[in-house]
Design a protein around this motif. Structure first.
Motif, PDB file in Angstrom:
ATOM      1  N   VAL A   1     -20.184   2.790   9.145  1.00 33.04           N
ATOM      2  CA  VAL A   1     -18.979   2.299   9.633  1.00 33.04           C
ATOM      3  C   VAL A   1     -19.110   0.531   9.318  1.00 33.04           C
ATOM      4  N   LYS A   2     -20.387   0.167   9.497  1.00 31.76           N
ATOM      5  CA  LYS A   2     -20.732  -1.136   9.547  1.00 31.76           C
ATOM      6  C   LYS A   2     -20.499  -2.116   8.409  1.00 31.76           C
TER       7      LYS A   2
ATOM      8  N   LEU B   1     -30.236  -8.600  15.151  1.00 35.06           N
ATOM      9  CA  LEU B   1     -30.173  -7.323  13.927  1.00 35.06           C
ATOM     10  C   LEU B   1     -31.572  -6.534  14.177  1.00 35.06           C
ATOM     11  N   PHE B   2     -32.717  -7.437  14.544  1.00 41.95           N
ATOM     12  CA  PHE B   2     -33.972  -6.661  14.572  1.00 41.95           C
ATOM     13  C   PHE B   2     -34.070  -5.727  15.798  1.00 41.95           C
ATOM     14  N   PHE B   3     -33.364  -6.322  16.976  1.00 42.96           N
ATOM     15  CA  PHE B   3     -33.373  -5.732  18.148  1.00 42.96           C
ATOM     16  C   PHE B   3     -32.417  -4.387  18.088  1.00 42.96           C
ATOM     17  N   HIS B   4     -31.385  -4.417  17.267  1.00 41.22           N
ATOM     18  CA  HIS B   4     -30.612  -3.204  16.973  1.00 41.22           C
ATOM     19  C   HIS B   4     -31.596  -2.260  16.114  1.00 41.22           C
ATOM     20  N   ALA B   5     -31.970  -2.780  15.106  1.00 44.13           N
ATOM     21  CA  ALA B   5     -32.872  -1.729  14.270  1.00 44.13           C
ATOM     22  C   ALA B   5     -34.070  -1.137  14.703  1.00 44.13           C
ATOM     23  N   SER B   6     -34.631  -1.778  15.821  1.00 42.84           N
ATOM     24  CA  SER B   6     -35.855  -1.194  16.356  1.00 42.84           C
ATOM     25  C   SER B   6     -35.659  -0.760  17.584  1.00 42.84           C
ATOM     26  N   GLY B   7     -34.806  -0.895  18.274  1.00 39.96           N
ATOM     27  CA  GLY B   7     -34.314  -0.657  19.581  1.00 39.96           C
ATOM     28  C   GLY B   7     -33.185   0.043  19.915  1.00 39.96           C
TER      29      GLY B   7
ATOM     30  N   ILE C   1     -21.514  -6.577  14.371  1.00 39.42           N
ATOM     31  CA  ILE C   1     -21.106  -5.436  13.350  1.00 39.42           C
ATOM     32  C   ILE C   1     -22.173  -4.345  13.706  1.00 39.42           C
ATOM     33  N   ALA C   2     -23.412  -4.774  13.637  1.00 40.33           N
ATOM     34  CA  ALA C   2     -24.446  -3.823  13.686  1.00 40.33           C
ATOM     35  C   ALA C   2     -24.641  -3.166  15.030  1.00 40.33           C
TER      36      ALA C   2
ATOM     37  N   LEU D   1     -22.387   1.614  19.460  1.00 38.39           N
ATOM     38  CA  LEU D   1     -21.586   1.663  20.559  1.00 38.39           C
ATOM     39  C   LEU D   1     -20.386   2.500  20.227  1.00 38.39           C
ATOM     40  N   TRP D   2     -19.789   2.411  18.978  1.00 35.41           N
ATOM     41  CA  TRP D   2     -18.649   3.081  18.699  1.00 35.41           C
ATOM     42  C   TRP D   2     -18.879   4.635  18.767  1.00 35.41           C
ATOM     43  N   ARG D   3     -19.951   4.930  18.725  1.00 32.72           N
ATOM     44  CA  ARG D   3     -20.419   6.470  18.763  1.00 32.72           C
ATOM     45  C   ARG D   3     -21.219   6.662  19.925  1.00 32.72           C
ATOM     46  N   ARG D   4     -21.050   6.005  20.882  1.00 30.89           N
ATOM     47  CA  ARG D   4     -22.138   5.908  22.056  1.00 30.89           C
ATOM     48  C   ARG D   4     -21.732   7.377  22.861  1.00 30.89           C
TER      49      ARG D   4
END
Length: 212
Positions: free
Chosen positions: A13-14, A99-105, A162-163, A168-171
């Motif tokens: 979705v992003k 972005l990196f926090f999202h991708a790695s965490g 967006i990332a 969070l949309w699918r939390r």
């Protein structure tokens, strides 16, 4: 025209959200991951990793570009248009930080939490506890960030928002609620209400067969 291979998934979705926000025309191609279409040879030719989303830009910097990984696609689109990401300075650094926090965490924690709760062949209590706790912890981290910012990287809406929004949309898949993170809840409501976000959600949701 840009093409996006996707399904109604947190990472897929992003890309439509970014394209809607940027006002770019695109064709949305369904890859039904519930039926294993991401493992088909023609799709693997686009992404050997067998995952959505995939972006095809016929007018890439060196000709036709096939790009995978949602974060890479978001950065590419932001740089292609000069929008949704500062061009320099601390603001740009903050976008990459998130972005990196999202991708790695946050993203991996949500994915693993949902997998072990819903799809593991046998119950794995240790894994469920580990990843559900980590998913909730990462949301708490984001809540502290948003206590001081309107959006995750500052005062402006960016690809970093967006990332984070995708997962969070699918939390619910990860068993995460926003009751104890009011700043994330406030941010989520504002992002979800954006017309471009609404259009993207509608388009990817329409990819799911009605009999499923």
């Amino acid at each position: 025209m840009l093409e996006v291979y996707a399904f109604a998934t947190p990472n897929s979705v992003k890309v439509p959200i970014a394209l809607e926000e940027l006002g770019l025309d695109y064709a949305l191609r369904s890859v039904n991951v519930r039926q294993g279409e991401q493992k088909a040879l023609d799709f693997l030719a686009l992404n050997p990793n067998g995952k959505v989303p995939v972006l095809i830009d016929p007018d890439g910097p060196d000709g036709r570009l096939v790009l995978t990984e949602s974060a890479a696609i978001l950065i590419y689109l932001a740089e292609k248009t000069g929008m949704l990401m500062p061009s320099a300075g601390e603001g740009r650094a903050r976008v990459f930080e998130q972005l990196f926090f999202h991708a790695s965490g946050l993203g991996p924690a949500f994915g693993q939490s949902g997998f072990f709760q819903r799809f593991a062949a046998e119950p794995q209590p240790i894994a469920i506890e580990r990843f559900s706790t980590e998913a909730k912890r990462t949301v708490s981290v984001l809540d502290r960030v948003l206590a001081e910012r309107r959006f995750v990287a500052g005062d402006a809406f960016t690809i970093a928002d967006i990332a984070h929004f995708g997962w969070l949309w699918r939390r619910a898949f990860a068993g995460v609620a926003l009751d104890d993170t009011p700043n994330v809840a406030r941010w989520y409501a504002e992002v979800e209400a954006r017309p471009g976000v609404q259009r993207a959600i509608e388009r990817v949701s329409a990819l799911v067969p009605q009999d499923h």
